[in-house]
Write an enzyme that holds these catalytic residues in place. Structure first.
Site, PDB file in Angstrom:
ATOM      1  N   HIS A   1      -3.112   0.328 -12.290  1.00 24.63           N
ATOM      2  CA  HIS A   1      -3.925   1.298 -13.035  1.00 24.63           C
ATOM      3  C   HIS A   1      -5.373   1.197 -12.519  1.00 24.63           C
ATOM      4  CE1 HIS A   1      -5.044   4.140 -15.935  1.00 24.63           C
ATOM      5  NE2 HIS A   1      -4.762   3.505 -17.060  1.00 24.63           N
TER       6      HIS A   1
ATOM      7  N   GLN B   1      -8.474   2.571 -14.510  1.00 20.54           N
ATOM      8  CA  GLN B   1      -8.870   1.770 -15.662  1.00 20.54           C
ATOM      9  C   GLN B   1      -9.774   0.615 -15.267  1.00 20.54           C
ATOM     10  OE1 GLN B   1      -8.267   2.039 -19.124  1.00 20.54           O
ATOM     11  NE2 GLN B   1      -9.801   0.407 -19.083  1.00 20.54           N
TER      12      GLN B   1
END
Length: 313
Positions: free
Chosen positions: A138, A141
């Site tokens: 991710h 993020q």
């Protein structure tokens, strides 16, 4: 602003493909864009006329909204879809879909169950493919996480971060990657069954070059002295069948007031959200004075802008 031309046209699937200087550039640009945002410069024509296609196999709040708002404020047109609204839902291959939409749009952001789907999409699309979350990583993020730590700690160097909980999840993996690139000490504190597979050895070269230290432990006492305590849900999307087992195994790894006391008053609390309050974190911690989770969430907007500008402007 210094321009790193090597970013233009690149995919943003994993931070393993980015150098330390490129990541620092993205973070510096994010910080500059955030400053301009609060000076009233929220809108720009820098990407006017370009189109972003977002394909989301999984639900999303922060990633979907931040990418949509970031693209819109930069002048882009955004198309949001899920596989059921595309021919993907009726059996068209990822390769064929990528070949087609590549001729229509300027970038594709995809949130997928399998990381391999992103690799396949990038193989057949010439336009940049952005990882909006996969089962493995991710990167959007943790770029926002790094910006948040830079803001609250006043530095990017020498950060010590403890990730507590499921050490083999996408956020834990990406924290290890960005930590290795930036010279951090990242402590993954997790039951042995859920230790991150393969990632530590993949990061050996970067860690040696930057002085980073990746520590894998099952001892909650290892939160002591860190700059940040980070956690994520115990049951990620797609793992619902394992929910009861995971809740039992991870219970000793809940981030509560006692854990934050062990970490020390200098430690901030971080969470990528959404949080399952009362499971991986208690209300008094996530809503407490050491929590920076809402800053993390906001910074998703500014780092999304930086990524879009760098890949497309």
């Amino acid at each position: 602003m210094t321009n790193i031309k090597s970013l233009r046209g690149r995919d943003f699937i994993t931070l393993m493909d980015y150098t330390t200087d490129e990541i620092k550039y993205l973070l510096g640009l994010s910080r500059d864009l955030k400053s301009r945002y609060y000076q009233g410069e929220r809108y720009s024509d820098v990407l006017r006329g370009k189109t972003l296609l977002m394909i989301f196999e999984k639900p999303s709040t922060r990633t979907r909204v931040s990418l949509d708002v970031a693209a819109t404020q930069l002048g882009m047109h955004v198309i949001y879809s899920n596989p059921q609204e595309l021919q993907l839902g009726r059996g068209e291959t990822i390769a064929d879909t990528a070949r087609v939409v590549d001729r229509f749009v300027d970038a594709i952001a995809a949130r997928v169950y399998k990381h391999e789907s992103l690799i396949e999409m990038a193989k057949y699309a010439v336009v940049p493919v952005i990882n909006a979350l996969s089962d493995r990583e991710h990167p959007l993020q943790v770029l926002a996480d790094a910006l948040t730590l830079w803001e609250v700690k006043g530095r990017l160097d020498g950060i010590k971060l403890a990730f507590v909980g499921d050490g083999d999840n996408n956020v834990a993996h990406s924290l290890m990657i960005i930590g290795a690139k930036l010279g951090w000490e990242v402590r993954i504190i997790s039951p042995k069954k859920y230790w991150p597979s393969k990632f530590a050895e993949l990061l050996t070269e970067d860690s040696r070059r930057t002085g980073a230290n990746i520590v894998i432990s099952d001892n909650i006492e290892d939160v002591r002295g860190v700059d940040a305590v980070y956690t994520d849900v115990w049951v990620s999307m797609g793992m619902e069948a394992e929910a009861e087992e995971r809740k039992k195994v991870f219970r000793p790894y809940q981030v509560n007031a006692e854990v934050m006391k062990k970490a020390g008053p200098q430690a901030v609390f971080m969470h990528c959200l959404p949080a399952h309050r009362g499971e991986e974190v208690t209300d008094d911690v996530i809503d407490g004075p050491q929590s920076v989770v809402w800053d993390q969430a906001e910074n998703r907007l500014h780092t999304a802008k930086a990524v879009l500008i760098s890949l497309l402007a």
